[in-house]
Design an enzyme around this catalytic site. Structure first.
Site, PDB file in Angstrom:
ATOM      1  N   LYS A 166      -5.554  17.254  -5.752  1.00 23.00           N
ATOM      2  CA  LYS A 166      -5.849  17.128  -4.330  1.00 23.00           C
ATOM      3  C   LYS A 166      -6.868  18.182  -3.910  1.00 23.00           C
ATOM      4  O   LYS A 166      -6.861  19.315  -4.401  1.00 23.00           O
ATOM      5  CB  LYS A 166      -4.568  17.306  -3.517  1.00 23.00           C
ATOM      6  CG  LYS A 166      -3.589  16.158  -3.707  1.00 23.00           C
ATOM      7  CD  LYS A 166      -4.116  14.891  -3.067  1.00 23.00           C
ATOM      8  CE  LYS A 166      -3.501  13.650  -3.689  1.00 23.00           C
ATOM      9  NZ  LYS A 166      -4.067  12.410  -3.170  1.00 23.00           N
ATOM     10  N   ASP A 194      -9.388  14.311  -4.929  1.00 20.61           N
ATOM     11  CA  ASP A 194      -9.075  13.336  -3.870  1.00 20.61           C
ATOM     12  C   ASP A 194      -8.782  14.109  -2.589  1.00 20.61           C
ATOM     13  O   ASP A 194      -7.852  14.919  -2.552  1.00 20.61           O
ATOM     14  CB  ASP A 194      -7.834  12.526  -4.314  1.00 20.61           C
ATOM     15  CG  ASP A 194      -7.432  11.455  -3.307  1.00 20.61           C
ATOM     16  OD1 ASP A 194      -8.107  11.308  -2.273  1.00 20.61           O
ATOM     17  OD2 ASP A 194      -6.434  10.759  -3.579  1.00 20.61           O
ATOM     18  N   GLU A 220     -12.648  11.204  -4.580  1.00 24.24           N
ATOM     19  CA  GLU A 220     -11.966  10.052  -3.969  1.00 24.24           C
ATOM     20  C   GLU A 220     -11.752  10.275  -2.474  1.00 24.24           C
ATOM     21  O   GLU A 220     -11.357  11.372  -2.062  1.00 24.24           O
ATOM     22  CB  GLU A 220     -10.626   9.879  -4.687  1.00 24.24           C
ATOM     23  CG  GLU A 220      -9.740   8.775  -4.155  1.00 24.24           C
ATOM     24  CD  GLU A 220      -8.533   8.543  -5.093  1.00 24.24           C
ATOM     25  OE1 GLU A 220      -8.691   8.707  -6.337  1.00 24.24           O
ATOM     26  OE2 GLU A 220      -7.448   8.227  -4.596  1.00 24.24           O
ATOM     27  N   GLU A 246      -8.431   2.511  -1.351  1.00 18.71           N
ATOM     28  CA  GLU A 246      -6.977   2.308  -1.320  1.00 18.71           C
ATOM     29  C   GLU A 246      -6.501   1.846   0.054  1.00 18.71           C
ATOM     30  O   GLU A 246      -5.377   1.359   0.176  1.00 18.71           O
ATOM     31  CB  GLU A 246      -6.238   3.567  -1.797  1.00 18.71           C
ATOM     32  CG  GLU A 246      -6.374   4.768  -0.886  1.00 18.71           C
ATOM     33  CD  GLU A 246      -5.676   5.998  -1.445  1.00 18.71           C
ATOM     34  OE1 GLU A 246      -6.237   6.621  -2.361  1.00 18.71           O
ATOM     35  OE2 GLU A 246      -4.581   6.338  -0.971  1.00 18.71           O
ATOM     36  N   ASP A 269      -5.176  -1.189  -4.173  1.00 16.16           N
ATOM     37  CA  ASP A 269      -3.760  -1.064  -4.516  1.00 16.16           C
ATOM     38  C   ASP A 269      -3.187  -2.475  -4.570  1.00 16.16           C
ATOM     39  O   ASP A 269      -3.167  -3.171  -3.549  1.00 16.16           O
ATOM     40  CB  ASP A 269      -3.016  -0.211  -3.476  1.00 16.16           C
ATOM     41  CG  ASP A 269      -1.610   0.102  -3.951  1.00 16.16           C
ATOM     42  OD1 ASP A 269      -0.866  -0.848  -4.268  1.00 16.16           O
ATOM     43  OD2 ASP A 269      -1.249   1.286  -4.020  1.00 16.16           O
ATOM     44  N   HIS A 296      -5.464   1.868  -7.484  1.00 17.23           N
ATOM     45  CA  HIS A 296      -4.603   2.899  -6.897  1.00 17.23           C
ATOM     46  C   HIS A 296      -3.159   2.454  -7.111  1.00 17.23           C
ATOM     47  O   HIS A 296      -2.842   1.277  -6.930  1.00 17.23           O
ATOM     48  CB  HIS A 296      -4.908   2.997  -5.399  1.00 17.23           C
ATOM     49  CG  HIS A 296      -3.953   3.844  -4.616  1.00 17.23           C
ATOM     50  ND1 HIS A 296      -2.847   3.326  -3.958  1.00 17.23           N
ATOM     51  CD2 HIS A 296      -3.931   5.170  -4.384  1.00 17.23           C
ATOM     52  CE1 HIS A 296      -2.198   4.313  -3.349  1.00 17.23           C
ATOM     53  NE2 HIS A 296      -2.835   5.438  -3.594  1.00 17.23           N
ATOM     54  N   GLU A 329      -3.982   4.778 -12.460  1.00 18.36           N
ATOM     55  CA  GLU A 329      -3.395   5.949 -11.800  1.00 18.36           C
ATOM     56  C   GLU A 329      -1.923   6.070 -12.194  1.00 18.36           C
ATOM     57  O   GLU A 329      -1.182   5.086 -12.189  1.00 18.36           O
ATOM     58  CB  GLU A 329      -3.518   5.823 -10.276  1.00 18.36           C
ATOM     59  CG  GLU A 329      -2.896   7.015  -9.572  1.00 18.36           C
ATOM     60  CD  GLU A 329      -3.346   7.199  -8.132  1.00 18.36           C
ATOM     61  OE1 GLU A 329      -3.773   6.220  -7.513  1.00 18.36           O
ATOM     62  OE2 GLU A 329      -3.256   8.346  -7.654  1.00 18.36           O
TER      63      GLU A 329
HETATM   64 MG    MG Z   1      -6.075   8.600  -3.157  1.00 22.81          MG
END
Ligand code: MG
Length: 377
Positions: A166, A194, A220, A246, A269, A296, A329
């Protein structure tokens, strides 16, 4: 052959340690799954991504359109659900509810026909998939940078060839943590970042330029997903590939993203964007634009299995002798639902997942875990 019943369940797992990212804190995992039973006694399982109570009410709204249909005609059922809701829900939670039903129908169809979903999607194009470890969230510990570096080191030790951390706390901290993680894992492991749309364009450019030296696989959701043109502009200003999607729904949402040259990699996703049926159409659209696709995933073994079958079937352009690795992922944060709900022989070993040839999505659901985690009314 007919669909006899649709039941949905809200499952919750209170976390031992809360974690957070650029937007909010997680202190529990909460997810809605769906069970579809045919009059032949076969069962299919699906999952919807998004607030569980809303997904559940969406499934209940869609149920009358699905009961009594032939479970082998899953694409026809998709069209019926879409037509009955598009006037007021072309994107958002009702599409997640549709996705849950669609995934369950693919599982059910595979169980009825005794074939794996990847075969029903058109065939398996690879036997192994590379899972990238998603983790390195924030906790209220001291020395957060050291904690993130240690966690990254552990993924490397377990054999992961790629991982995602992150960013989004603030540019200065992000740069410090990215540097620490890269140093901890060395140069050979792929590292992605991300921000969960934490930044405006100016900040995203600033962070991108500052972390280019750490060989970042992709950045991301650098910017809020509404700003397609700003994504496109960011791409012209950094050498880091830009990823997103996503929060997009159906092929029509992805058409907007792709037409505006916003991203190098799209990330639908499957349990939100319209299920496996719509994800396959989105993959076709992405190949028309020459854009990569890495799904995702966030949830239980149902969502992960759906993504694995999808990526096993995914057509990768351009073709060449040494096909690039196909990624999926693979969330590594605390989640009892992911660990206990399903059996699976598709787990990561030495940084690879072998694709199962068992019928449907390839797992059995532990009813005792369902009982343990189901939210009691
Ligand atoms: Mg993400």
């Amino acid at each position: 052959m007919k669909i006899k019943s649709i039941e949905s369940f809200i499952l919750t797992d209170k976390l031992k340690e809360a974690f957070y990212f650029s937007q909010w804190e997680y202190s529990e995992r909460r997810i809605c799954i769906v069970k579809i039973t045919s009059d032949t006694g076969h069962v299919g399982w699906g999952e919807g991504y998004g607030p569980a109570a809303l997904v559940k009410s969406g499934i209940e709204h869609l149920t009358p359109y699905v009961i009594g249909q032939n479970p082998l005609e899953n694409e026809t059922i998709w069209s019926i659900m879409y037509r009955r809701t598009l006037d007021f829900a072309r994107r958002g939670i009702l599409v997640s509810a549709m996705s849950a039903i669609d995934v369950a129908l693919w599982d059910l169809k595979g169980k009825i026909l005794e074939q794996p979903v990847h075969l029903l999607l058109g065939g398996k194009k690879r036997d192994k998939i590379i899972p990238y470890a998603t983790g390195m969230y924030y906790t209220n510990c001291r020395n957060l940078g050291d904690k993130l570096a240690k966690e990254a080191e552990e993924y490397a030790r377990l054999g992961y060839k790629a991982m995602k951390m992150k960013v989004g706390l603030g540019i200065r901290e992000d740069i410090e943590y990215v540097a620490k993680v890269r140093k901890a894992i060395g140069p050979d492991i792929e590292l992605m970042v991300d921000s969960n749309h934490a930044y405006n364009l100016r900040e995203a450019v600033q962070l991108s330029l500052a972390i280019e030296e750490y060989n970042i696989g992709w950045f991301e959701e650098p910017i809020s997903p509404e700003y397609y043109e700003q994504y496109a502009e960011l791409r012209t200003k950094t050498s880091i590939p830009i990823a997103g999607g996503e929060c997009e729904y159906t092929r029509f949402g992805f058409q907007t993203l792709l037409k505006s040259n916003s991203v190098d990699i799209i990330q639908p996703d499957i349990c939100a964007t319209g299920g496996l049926t719509e994800a396959k159409r989105i993959a076709t659209l992405a190949s028309v634009y020459g854009v990569e696709l890495v799904p995702h995933t966030w949830g239980t073994g149902i969502a992960i299995s759906a993504a694995l079958h999808f990526v096993a079937n995914l057509d990768v352009m351009p073709g060449r002798l040494r096909t690039p690795n196909c990624l999926i992922e693979y969330d590594r944060t605390e989640n009892g639902l992911r660990e206990e709900l399903t059996t699976t022989d598709m787990i990561a070993v030495n940084g690879e997942i072998k694709i199962s040839d068992k019928p449907g999505l390839g797992f059995e659901l532990h009813e005792d875990a369902l009982e343990k985690y189901a939210l009691k009314k």
